[in-house]
Design a protein around this motif. Structure first.
Motif, PDB file in Angstrom:
ATOM      1  N   GLY A 322       0.795  -1.224   0.000  1.00  0.00           N
ATOM      2  CA  GLY A 322       0.000   0.000   0.000  1.00  0.00           C
ATOM      3  C   GLY A 322       0.822   1.265   0.000  1.00  0.00           C
ATOM      4  O   GLY A 322       0.295   2.358  -0.217  1.00  0.00           O
ATOM      5  N   GLY A 323       2.132   1.149   0.212  1.00  0.00           N
ATOM      6  CA  GLY A 323       2.989   2.328   0.229  1.00  0.00           C
ATOM      7  C   GLY A 323       4.162   2.159   1.168  1.00  0.00           C
ATOM      8  O   GLY A 323       4.444   1.058   1.651  1.00  0.00           O
ATOM      9  N   VAL A 324       4.839   3.271   1.445  1.00  0.00           N
ATOM     10  CA  VAL A 324       6.097   3.212   2.201  1.00  0.00           C
ATOM     11  C   VAL A 324       5.885   3.193   3.710  1.00  0.00           C
ATOM     12  O   VAL A 324       6.846   3.035   4.472  1.00  0.00           O
ATOM     13  N   GLN A 325       4.633   3.382   4.158  1.00  0.00           N
ATOM     14  CA  GLN A 325       4.284   3.225   5.581  1.00  0.00           C
ATOM     15  C   GLN A 325       5.126   4.136   6.486  1.00  0.00           C
ATOM     16  O   GLN A 325       5.883   3.683   7.351  1.00  0.00           O
ATOM     17  N   LEU A 326       4.981   5.412   6.316  1.00  0.00           N
ATOM     18  CA  LEU A 326       5.709   6.396   7.117  1.00  0.00           C
ATOM     19  C   LEU A 326       5.072   6.562   8.495  1.00  0.00           C
ATOM     20  O   LEU A 326       3.852   6.426   8.659  1.00  0.00           O
ATOM     21  N   SER A 327       5.892   6.887   9.477  1.00  0.00           N
ATOM     22  CA  SER A 327       5.377   7.224  10.804  1.00  0.00           C
ATOM     23  C   SER A 327       4.744   8.615  10.770  1.00  0.00           C
ATOM     24  O   SER A 327       4.978   9.401   9.846  1.00  0.00           O
ATOM     25  N   SER A 328       3.977   8.928  11.791  1.00  0.00           N
ATOM     26  CA  SER A 328       3.338  10.238  11.866  1.00  0.00           C
ATOM     27  C   SER A 328       4.384  11.350  11.890  1.00  0.00           C
ATOM     28  O   SER A 328       4.213  12.394  11.246  1.00  0.00           O
ATOM     29  N   LYS A 329       5.466  11.148  12.616  1.00  0.00           N
ATOM     30  CA  LYS A 329       6.511  12.173  12.685  1.00  0.00           C
ATOM     31  C   LYS A 329       7.183  12.357  11.337  1.00  0.00           C
ATOM     32  O   LYS A 329       7.409  13.488  10.887  1.00  0.00           O
ATOM     33  N   ASP A 330       7.495  11.258  10.668  1.00  0.00           N
ATOM     34  CA  ASP A 330       8.154  11.372   9.364  1.00  0.00           C
ATOM     35  C   ASP A 330       7.239  12.056   8.351  1.00  0.00           C
ATOM     36  O   ASP A 330       7.695  12.815   7.498  1.00  0.00           O
ATOM     37  N   LYS A 331       5.942  11.799   8.448  1.00  0.00           N
ATOM     38  CA  LYS A 331       4.996  12.488   7.564  1.00  0.00           C
ATOM     39  C   LYS A 331       5.019  13.994   7.805  1.00  0.00           C
ATOM     40  O   LYS A 331       5.074  14.790   6.857  1.00  0.00           O
ATOM     41  N   ALA A 332       4.974  14.380   9.066  1.00  0.00           N
ATOM     42  CA  ALA A 332       4.965  15.808   9.401  1.00  0.00           C
ATOM     43  C   ALA A 332       6.267  16.479   8.981  1.00  0.00           C
ATOM     44  O   ALA A 332       6.268  17.600   8.453  1.00  0.00           O
ATOM     45  N   ASP A 333       7.368  15.792   9.194  1.00  0.00           N
ATOM     46  CA  ASP A 333       8.671  16.362   8.828  1.00  0.00           C
ATOM     47  C   ASP A 333       8.838  16.434   7.316  1.00  0.00           C
ATOM     48  O   ASP A 333       9.420  17.390   6.790  1.00  0.00           O
ATOM     49  N   LEU A 334       8.332  15.425   6.613  1.00  0.00           N
ATOM     50  CA  LEU A 334       8.383  15.453   5.148  1.00  0.00           C
ATOM     51  C   LEU A 334       7.614  16.655   4.616  1.00  0.00           C
ATOM     52  O   LEU A 334       8.075  17.344   3.700  1.00  0.00           O
ATOM     53  N   LYS A 335       6.459  16.919   5.200  1.00  0.00           N
ATOM     54  CA  LYS A 335       5.692  18.091   4.783  1.00  0.00           C
ATOM     55  C   LYS A 335       6.488  19.371   5.038  1.00  0.00           C
ATOM     56  O   LYS A 335       6.517  20.272   4.184  1.00  0.00           O
ATOM     57  N   ALA A 336       7.136  19.462   6.184  1.00  0.00           N
ATOM     58  CA  ALA A 336       7.930  20.654   6.502  1.00  0.00           C
ATOM     59  C   ALA A 336       9.033  20.862   5.471  1.00  0.00           C
ATOM     60  O   ALA A 336       9.280  21.991   5.019  1.00  0.00           O
ATOM     61  N   PHE A 337       9.703  19.767   5.084  1.00  0.00           N
ATOM     62  CA  PHE A 337      10.729  19.893   4.049  1.00  0.00           C
ATOM     63  C   PHE A 337      10.131  20.350   2.725  1.00  0.00           C
ATOM     64  O   PHE A 337      10.663  21.255   2.065  1.00  0.00           O
ATOM     65  N   LEU A 338       9.032  19.740   2.315  1.00  0.00           N
ATOM     66  CA  LEU A 338       8.420  20.093   1.028  1.00  0.00           C
ATOM     67  C   LEU A 338       8.031  21.574   0.985  1.00  0.00           C
ATOM     68  O   LEU A 338       8.210  22.237  -0.037  1.00  0.00           O
ATOM     69  N   LEU A 339       7.551  22.094   2.093  1.00  0.00           N
ATOM     70  CA  LEU A 339       7.182  23.515   2.125  1.00  0.00           C
ATOM     71  C   LEU A 339       8.409  24.420   2.069  1.00  0.00           C
ATOM     72  O   LEU A 339       8.311  25.580   1.652  1.00  0.00           O
ATOM     73  N   SER A 340       9.575  23.889   2.460  1.00  0.00           N
ATOM     74  CA  SER A 340      10.800  24.691   2.378  1.00  0.00           C
ATOM     75  C   SER A 340      11.243  24.915   0.940  1.00  0.00           C
ATOM     76  O   SER A 340      12.158  25.702   0.681  1.00  0.00           O
ATOM     77  N   LEU A 341      10.593  24.235  -0.013  1.00  0.00           N
ATOM     78  CA  LEU A 341      10.901  24.417  -1.438  1.00  0.00           C
ATOM     79  C   LEU A 341      10.063  25.530  -2.068  1.00  0.00           C
ATOM     80  O   LEU A 341      10.137  25.753  -3.278  1.00  0.00           O
TER      81      LEU A 341
END
Length: 354
Positions: A322-341
Motif C-alpha cells: 500500500g505504500g512506504v508506511q511512514l510514521s506520523s513524525k516522518d509524515k509531518a517532517d516530510l511536509k515541513a521539508f516540502l514547504l521549504s521548497l
C-alpha cells in the motif's frame, strides 16, 4: 557633365538616400537573457532557447501583455492568467478550471515555472505538446478553455490600437499571426524562473533548516522511507522533477489514459508528467486531476494509498504493502521539508505580475 548624366546622378543619390532611410527604419529588437539562479548555474546545464525564437526585451514584454489579455478568448473574458495566476505559482486554486462557456475539464491546471529546462520538450500532464510555443497555441481553440478561433483572435489583435506596433517592435512584422503570438507568449513563459526557496538558500549556505525540515529531507532521500528522489530530484537537481512520465499508483483502472492516449502505447496508460515539488505552498490542489486538496493527503497516498495496475511504475516498490508506511513524525517532517521548497520571491516578482 551632360544633362542626362546629371539626371542619372541625382536619381542615384535619391535611391541611395531612400535605401539608407529604409535601413535606418528597420527596428532591431534588444537581445535578452534569462536571470538564472546561482544554484541552477552550479547544478544543471544552461537552458536551451530555440534558435527560431530568441529572447528579446520586446518579445518578452509583448508576451507578458498577451498572457494577461483576455482578448485571446472568444468573448474577451479569459486570459492565460485566468488559469495561471502569478500569486499561485501560475496555477489556480480550483480542481478543474472553467472555460469561457462555463465548461470544466478533467485536469488540474499545471503551474508554470522553470519551463526552459524541460529538455525533453514534452509539455502538459500527458506530454501532448512538444514545445512551449505549441502549448501556448492550444488553449485558444480548446472548446473548454478560451473557445475561440485563431483567425478571430489575430483579427482582433490586428485591429487593436497597440498590438501591430508591438509586434513590429518584437518581430519586425506588423502583420499578426498565431505563430508570432505563441512565440511571444513562450518568450515570457521562459522567463518564469523559480529558484530562491529556503532550501535553495540552505544549499548556498545562506539559511539554516529546522530539525524537522532536515529530517523531512532525509525521509525524502531515504530509499527505505520516503524514496521520493527518483522522480522528484534531489539537492543535486534544483528543478525537483525528472520531467518524465510515471504511473504513481493513483488508480487501478484509468478513466484518463494520460501519456497512453498520446502515444497509443498501452504501456503508457495512467502515466502523467512528474510535477515539480517547488512552490507546493501555493499550488494546491495536487495531482493531474486535483484529487488531493492538502499535502497531508498526498503524503498519505504514497505512505499507504498506492493502487496496483499493469503499468504501475517500478519505482513504486512497496505498492503491495500500500505504500512506504511512514510514521506520523516522518509524515509531518516530510511536509515541513516540502514547504521549504516554496519561493515567496517568485510569486511576488513584479516582473511576472500584470
Amino acid at each position: 557633365m551632360t544633362q542626362k548624366s546629371v539626371y542619372l546622378f541625382l536619381l542615384l543619390l535619391l535611391l541611395i538616400s531612400c535605401s539608407s532611410k529604409e535601413e535606418n527604419d528597420v527596428y532591431t529588437p534588444t537581445p535578452a537573457s534569462l536571470k538564472i539562479p546561482e544554484l541552477f548555474q552550479q547544478k544543471i546545464i544552461a537552458p536551451v532557447i530555440p534558435t527560431n525564437n530568441p529572447l528579446t526585451e520586446e518579445g518578452i514584454a509583448l508576451g507578458k501583455k498577451l498572457f494577461f489579455d483576455p482578448i485571446l478568448s472568444k468573448d474577451n473574458t479569459q486570459s492565460c492568467a485566468s488559469c495561471h495566476d502569478p500569486k499561485r505559482a501560475f496555477t489556480d486554486e480550483t480542481r478543474f478550471s472553467d472555460g469561457v462557456d462555463g465548461q470544466f475539464g478533467t485536469r488540474n491546471s499545471m503551474p508554470l515555472f522553470n519551463l526552459a529546462w524541460n529538455f525533453d520538450e514534452r509539455f502538459m500532464w500527458d506530454g501532448k505538446q512538444l514545445s512551449i510555443e505549441r502549448q501556448a497555441f492550444a488553449p485558444v481553440r480548446n472548446p473548454i478553455e478560451m473557445h475561440s478561433k485563431w483567425v478571430d483572435v489575430t483579427k482582433k489583435l490586428q485591429e487593436h490600437a497597440e498590438y501591430p506596433t508591438l509586434f513590429q517592435q518584437a518581430f519586425g512584422i506588423s502583420k499578426i499571426d498565431s505563430t508570432l503570438v505563441t512565440k511571444a507568449i513562450a518568450q515570457f513563459e521562459r522567463t518564469l524562473i523559480s529558484g530562491n526557496s529556503k532550501f535553495d538558500q540552505h544549499l548556498l549556505g545562506k539559511a539554516q533548516l529546522t530539525s524537522e525540515e532536515l529530517n523531512g529531507f532525509n525521509v525524502f532521500m531515504d530509499e527505505t522511507k520516503g524514496d521520493c528522489f527518483h522522480c522528484h530530484g534531489s539537492n543535486n537537481n534544483p528543478l525537483w522533477t525528472d520531467n518524465k512520465f510515471h504511473n504513481n499508483g493513483l488508480d487501478a483502472t484509468f478513466a484518463d489514459l494520460g501519456l497512453g492516449a498520446v502515444t497509443g502505447d498501452p504501456n503508457d496508460n495512467g502515466k502523467f508528467k512528474t510535477p515539480s515539488l517547488r512552490n507546493l505552498k501555493f499550488t494546491a490542489p495536487y495531482m493531474h486531476d486535483g484529487r488531493f486538496t492538502t499535502l497531508e493527503e498526498v503524503i498519505n497516498h504514497y505512505s499507504e494509498g498506492l493502487k496496483s495496475s499493469p503499468t504501475i511504475d517500478p519505482l513504486m516498490k512497496k505498492v503491495n504493502q500500500g505504500g512506504v508506511q511512514l510514521s506520523s513524525k516522518d509524515k509531518a517532517d516530510l511536509k515541513a521539508f516540502l514547504l521549504s521548497l516554496s519561493d515567496n520571491d517568485f510569486v511576488n516578482n513584479p516582473d511576472f505580475q500584470q
